[in-house]
Enzyme design. Structure first.
Site, mmCIF file in Angstrom:
data_model
loop_
_atom_site.group_PDB
_atom_site.id
_atom_site.type_symbol
_atom_site.label_atom_id
_atom_site.label_comp_id
_atom_site.label_asym_id
_atom_site.label_seq_id
_atom_site.Cartn_x
_atom_site.Cartn_y
_atom_site.Cartn_z
ATOM 1 N N GLU C 29 0.602 -1.272 -0.124
ATOM 2 C CA GLU C 29 -0.166 -0.101 0.272
ATOM 3 C C GLU C 29 0.893 1.216 -0.053
ATOM 4 O O GLU C 29 1.583 1.167 0.515
ATOM 5 C CB GLU C 29 -0.759 -0.082 1.825
ATOM 6 N N SER C 53 -5.891 -5.170 -0.035
ATOM 7 C CA SER C 53 -6.509 -6.309 0.488
ATOM 8 C C SER C 53 -4.738 -7.079 0.324
ATOM 9 O O SER C 53 -4.540 -8.318 -0.523
ATOM 10 C CB SER C 53 -6.285 -6.564 -1.996
ATOM 11 N N GLU C 54 -4.477 -7.542 1.760
ATOM 12 C CA GLU C 54 -2.774 -7.505 2.034
ATOM 13 C C GLU C 54 -3.026 -9.386 2.039
ATOM 14 O O GLU C 54 -2.529 -9.878 1.617
ATOM 15 C CB GLU C 54 -2.832 -7.925 4.136
ATOM 16 N N ASP C 79 0.958 -5.854 12.471
ATOM 17 C CA ASP C 79 -0.101 -6.190 12.749
ATOM 18 C C ASP C 79 -1.003 -6.489 11.586
ATOM 19 O O ASP C 79 -1.841 -7.217 11.381
ATOM 20 C CB ASP C 79 -0.963 -5.523 13.461
ATOM 21 N N HIS C 123 -1.316 -1.452 15.926
ATOM 22 C CA HIS C 123 -0.511 -1.480 15.233
ATOM 23 C C HIS C 123 0.707 -1.372 15.713
ATOM 24 O O HIS C 123 1.503 -0.386 14.850
ATOM 25 C CB HIS C 123 -0.705 0.468 14.813
#
Ligand SMILES: Cc1ncc(C[n+]2csc(CCOP(=O)(O)OP(=O)(O)O)c2C)c(N)n1
Ligand SMILES: Cc1ncc(C[n+]2csc(CCOP(=O)(O)OP(=O)(O)O)c2C)c(N)n1
Ligand SMILES: [Mg+2]
Ligand SMILES: [Mg+2]
Lengths: 337, 371, 337, 371
Positions: C29, C53-54, C79, C123
């Site tokens: 990203e 869209s990991e 994370d 995070h």
């Protein structure tokens, strides 16, 4: 007391709890067929088939728990939880904490775990170490029908996030479902621990507190500390060791988080030697954590572990050699001498 | 153990009846309150009082108000990282919310949540920082509502970038398959952090949602009355058990993704930022080893195009302010009065929050907490 | 030797490798903006923006590696990898093994890690213990620019699956990107370890073998064993301890898998006391594994650990108290006395 | 370290030219070979020689052949849990593949893979057991192809149930956003294990794929020539850089999900299975505590409906056999000859595999390996 299969014991406890508490519901892939007896008893609103959408239906479990239900979200295998892992790692393990304890999240994830039945390295993982890593996560893995029932009842009453792991090797229904009994040419009986697959279960089920280990066998020379199928492999190994004059105790942890520190330390103190028998990866966390507990308690016990050191191969003989079988346990005990 | 130590000021939200028609005054009041709350927090961020990131919802008031006005206090709302404004809209006590964002143990979640994970059971509203999770979480809320409290509806707010997250798409399907009373609200500002979303997205958002079997509507987010109407149709449907819906709403967020957004910085200070960026870019572009001339030119023109697109968006879309437009729908005197009342309430809240934070030269150190 | 920031060092090594090897590509990203200097140098085919869209873009990394590329798949924070966890747990860590070593999977996942900058409990996780659980997974976390460059180069040459973790606290670019330098009202300098955030880097970069620890400080009374930012916190603590007359050595593991057993044991032998400083959860696996290594080696060292014991709270003072800060390390050493 | 110890018989697949027209003889040969290979493995499973689960591809030959005939040996293929037939179609040595499925260290992956994870770099073909992963893996293959070997295409095979998996949906989007040379092939047998897929799925598969911007085609899987034509259009498009595609193909798998499929068991032995199932169901349905009468009746009628649906599918769709239909497209003598040649080849392979496995009364024990 009724004699039942491991899987029946889980459903027995679940049914008892569902009858007592309207908030309990269950879903997962093929769950209407897998939990057909509960479906017939409680109807299609409470027993649902999910699409193959682990991320969404695991997160939806958390959402439903926030909304006042107690969902039992079922997965064939914990390996598939990796697809929805964020629902655990970033969601269910954390929301209660993020809310400063204001929002309860009584979600139970129920999943098959482990191997010994030749399903390959991606359908036989334990992963309980990874799960136990997360604060706010309770991880149980009963090794007998009676424990399965009692711990499931506790999981449903815990009012918190619990991962409830059922060893597939003990789950007669699943072994059949995966094709098992449709061929008489295969006989898993040498592999399936009889006392794990079937046994007496109280009716009504009484809750067993999560976090208390059970001593399965006494012995003063070495303590075998394990969970799940490993408990039965340890018992097998203890028989062999007994014949050699080595007395092995077998401690069944029953839950990976929380761990029963006192029981572990007591066994280590008594025997002076600890062998951890872990169906999870050697770096998975459980076997290491027990070492840390020993060192933190100032315990001078000698220590060894039998765990999974590589990806689990498919071929049965390779698989068996990779998993913590009785021979490996015996060898580890002997090497501690 | 349930701790219910905070006396939340929920009456403000709970008092509202579910409106059948559109109440422009109420819409304006809500939008103003949300805008003002965001503004004081943005200021607090720049003053160094908000630790970490801060994603404001300035520009989204029309969406938040248009949707939330349909809800009773018992309906459930799943929020993402941009949740302050909707939480205000739900009736969260501004002071407690601000204290949370400011990193105080007196905050609404006692400092555990920060601004990304605010969870308020009394308001049936929870936030999460994982992009896409609001969808399945709202689906879960809807399962609970359908079983325990039929008639209650569940809302998920998410961005357009989140529509590429698998779990969100899965939840569209789950909602349809299980006929859940949930409405997914997509706030489309065109950007996901610094990425122009259509450049990483195939097809069209409405088609995508519709293809899962969702009932779809769309509206312009700067027209709160339109949002209200479209949301109303979907929410009524869902409440009646007629199935889940998807609402697509456009919006412009002048503040960008978060405070200090690199894109916004470039727009505000092109010269200064160019000085920062140019050396690295130049050494990359002119490195003796690397791509072909064509590849390098392509790269630079992509970066330039992104800057130009942002510049155009921020200019052309400047007028898309739902609060300004909403003001025109009501009487000027009434608007003045609302602004006065809300400004005072919000100012009191932030003053109280800043006050009880104590002296705090910076964050990130253990001396930084409330004294 | 050039002085550069930690993040520049990583990109410096990546750029050097990309220039030498056409197969290296990177995506994630906002990567076109984050890695704009590499984009300008190598063009848009090799430096790509991914949708959010990991799961897909992590799995696509594995697929591309199978197809002959060496993808560096970047995540803002580890994370978020939980969203695509199966690509690690069931994919990248296993395919080489499933293929019996026939199919190489040279995928590098590059991700920010850890906290100290108030980004909340979702995070700021480390998760390196969970990652290291999987056989077939290499996990590195350099603590200085020079190591970052050398280990990145090794990761790219390893021809296997590597997770390359960059502590966000050391990543000046990211701290700025998240808004940092746009407000002069905040000063993180007391928190950011200077030697971690900036330092000399060789040009050209030389690979540093993954799996070798670095002794950052000598000391004979206690060994502080750590990785990432924890190394710098340990050095801080060692200063305090030195003033009290306690000599602390600081061992920087540099990689979590493989672990440098020999170096750990050597330090333990020399000092007789080991304190593990771990920014991961206490049950995450690293601190436990080090205990297991000590016990397995028959080492009688005293042991303690400073790790994350709860969900990480957002509020800075709570966050700081939860992470392994220097005060906690000093207290743990004193308590071992 | 790359180990290339196996001399794979790939010439058989590599030798084929990419056909422009449809070669019915070649299609039939491929289908027969795949069918026969599956049949001997199914038999071996029932003989207790295949450890664990086994998902056969019987009934999918028309899809496999129709698609694979367009590929050269250099194109890449991502497979799911139902991969034996396509691997045979790609030219895998049947004996080595069978040895793998039988759990031998002499297998194509030395016993590490089993039938769910067969990975054959020489054939640019790999399988995975995680539902949905073939999509993003194929997208990854396509990235590599586009960069290193333009003109090569990448195929993902997946089921219709997998279309609810987020990662697969994400990969549709990724393929469009990055304009990847990949074709997603959905083999729709209507069932995902024991679940009737439409009951957990919203909308329509073609619409869903189209909404991401994929070019879509569909075909009946028992007509290999139609599959071939539809696949050809999409593959040609993708090869030319004109973008990714989605092919939806219906099929019927008489064997069900895997050998010993509980649904198929019920269909084959309703009486016997009823005896197994009835006691539990009855005690559930008649339990003194539980749901309302309406809920219980609803539950039983759902279960009955599922059984009836399966019975109807298995009856009505019996004729959907691509191999039988494919036979009609060619000369009888030629068909006989192909069957003879292929039967002999496959028989030799399984004989050799069973032979080198040694005596093995059961699996799951360490004595169970090759002697
Ligand atoms: C799973 C995950 N991936 C990445 C991120 C980082 N992230 C936070 S917000 C964001 C962009 C979201 O864009 P959009 O959905 O359009 O919402 P917006 O911020 O524009 O409101 C990203 C990528 C995250 N929080 N979670
Ligand atoms: C992520 C994941 N979830 C669940 C499973 C278990 N599973 C294996 S095959 C299958 C059904 C797949 O259905 P479909 O995509 O229609 O393919 P088919 O088996 O019909 O070919 C399921 C649920 C899995 N392997 N992976
Ligand atoms: Mg956006
Ligand atoms: Mg199917």
């Amino acid at each position: 007391m009724t004699v039942m299969r491991y899987d029946q014991a889980v459903d027995h406890a679940l049914g008892q709890a569902m009858a007592a508490d309207e908030r309990i519901v269950t879903w997962g892939e093929d769950v209407k067929l897998l939990r057909r007896d509960l479906l017939a008893r409680f109807g299609p609103d409470r027993v649902r088939d999910a699409p193959i959408s682990e991320a969404a239906f695991m997160y939806a479990g958390l959402g439903a728990a926030m909304g006042g239900l107690i969902p039992v979200v079922e997965l064939y295998m914990i390996d598939f939880a990796a697809v929805g892992w964020s629902a655990i790692a970033n969601g269910a393990s954390k929301f209660h904490d993020f809310s400063a304890g204001q929002w309860d999240t009584p979600l139970v994830i129920r999943a098959g775990v482990g191997g010994w039945y030749s399903d390959g390295g991606q359908h036989e993982q334990a992963l309980w170490g990874n799960l136990a890593a997360f604060p706010g996560t309770t991880v149980a893995c009963p090794s007998t029908p009676s424990d399965a029932a009692g711990l499931m009842l506790s999981a449903l009453q815990a009012n918190r996030f619990v991962v409830f792991l059922t060893p597939k090797l003990l789950d007669g229904q699943l072994l059949d479902y995966l094709g098992g009994e449709s061929r008489s040419t295969v006989d898993l009986s040498r592999l399936v621990p009889a006392e794990g697959a079937q046994g007496e279960v109280a009716d009504p089920v009484e809750p067993i507190p999560i976090g208390t280990a059970a001593l399965r066998r006494e012995g003063s020379d070495v303590a075998l500390v394990s969970v799940g199928v490993g408990v039965h492999r340890s018992l097998e190994a203890a028989d062999v060791l007994a014949a050699e004059g080595i007395g092995a105790s077998v401690l069944d942890l029953r839950s990976i988080a929380p761990l029963d520190r006192e029981a572990i330390i007591a066994q280590a103190d008594a025997a002076g030697r600890v062998v951890v028998v872990d169906e999870d990866y050697i770096r998975g966390g459980l076997s290491g954590e027990i070492a840390a507990i020993l060192l933190e308690s100032g315990n001078a016990a000698r220590y060894a572990r039998v765990a999974v050191e590589t990806t689990i191969p498919f071929a049965p003989h390779l698989e068996n050699a990779t998993l913590p079988n009785a021979e490996r346990i015996v060898a580890a005990v002997r090497a501690l001498e | 153990m349930r701790m219910r130590r905070f006396a939340l000021n929920v009456s403000w939200a709970r008092g509202r009846a579910v409106p059948s028609g559109f109440d422009a005054v109420q819409a304006y009041r809500l939008m103003v309150r949300m805008r003002l709350a965001e503004e004081v927090l943005v200021r607090a961020w720049h003053d160094g009082l908000v630790p970490g990131e801060y994603h404001s919802g300035i520009g989204e008031e029309g969406i938040n108000a248009g949707v939330l006005m349909h809800l009773s206090g018992h309906d459930t709302v799943a929020l993402d990282h941009r949740n302050t404004a909707p939480l205000i809209g739900r009736g969260a006590d501004p002071r407690l919310l601000m204290l949370e964002v400011l990193g105080s143990q007196e905050g609404i979640n006692r400092g555990w949540a920060g601004h990304m994970h605010v969870l308020v059971p009394e308001l049936h509203s929870g936030s999460d920082g994982i992009v896409g999770s609001s969808g399945p979480l709202a689906a879960g809320h809807a399962i609970a509502n359908a079983r325990l409290h039929p008639g209650r509806v569940s809302i998920a707010f998410h961005g357009e970038g989140a529509m590429n997250a698998g779990m969100l798409l899965e939840s569209y399907n789950l909602a349809v398959a299980w006929n859940l009373p949930v409405v997914f609200v997509c706030k489309d500002n065109k950007w996901s952090i610094t990425t122009y979303s259509t450049q990483v997205t195939g097809g069209d958002a409405l088609d995508r949602a519709r293809s899962f079997g969702l009932a779809v509507e769309s509206a312009a987010g700067d027209r709160v009355e339109d949002v209200h109407a479209a949301a109303g149709r979907l929410i009524a449907r869902a409440r009646n058990g007629a199935g889940p819906g998807f609402l697509h709403v456009s919006c412009h967020r002048p503040g960008g993704h978060f405070e200090g957004d690199p894109i916004v910085r470039i727009l505000r200070d092109p010269q200064g930022q160019a000085k920062e960026l140019a050396p690295g870019l130049a050494s990359g572009a002119m490195s003796p080893d690397g791509g072909t001339r064509r590849e390098r030119v392509g790269a630079l023109s992509e970066l330039t195009a992104r800057g130009a697109r942002a510049a155009r968006d921020w200019t052309v879309r400047r007028g898309m302010d739902p609060v300004q437009r909403g003001r025109r729908l009501i009487d000027v005197a009434k608007a003045d009065q609302i602004e006065g009342v809300q400004a005072q309430a919000i100012q009191e809240a932030i003053d109280a929050a800043r006050g009880s934070l104590g002296s705090r030269p910076t964050f990130g150190v253990h001396q930084g907490g409330p004294q």
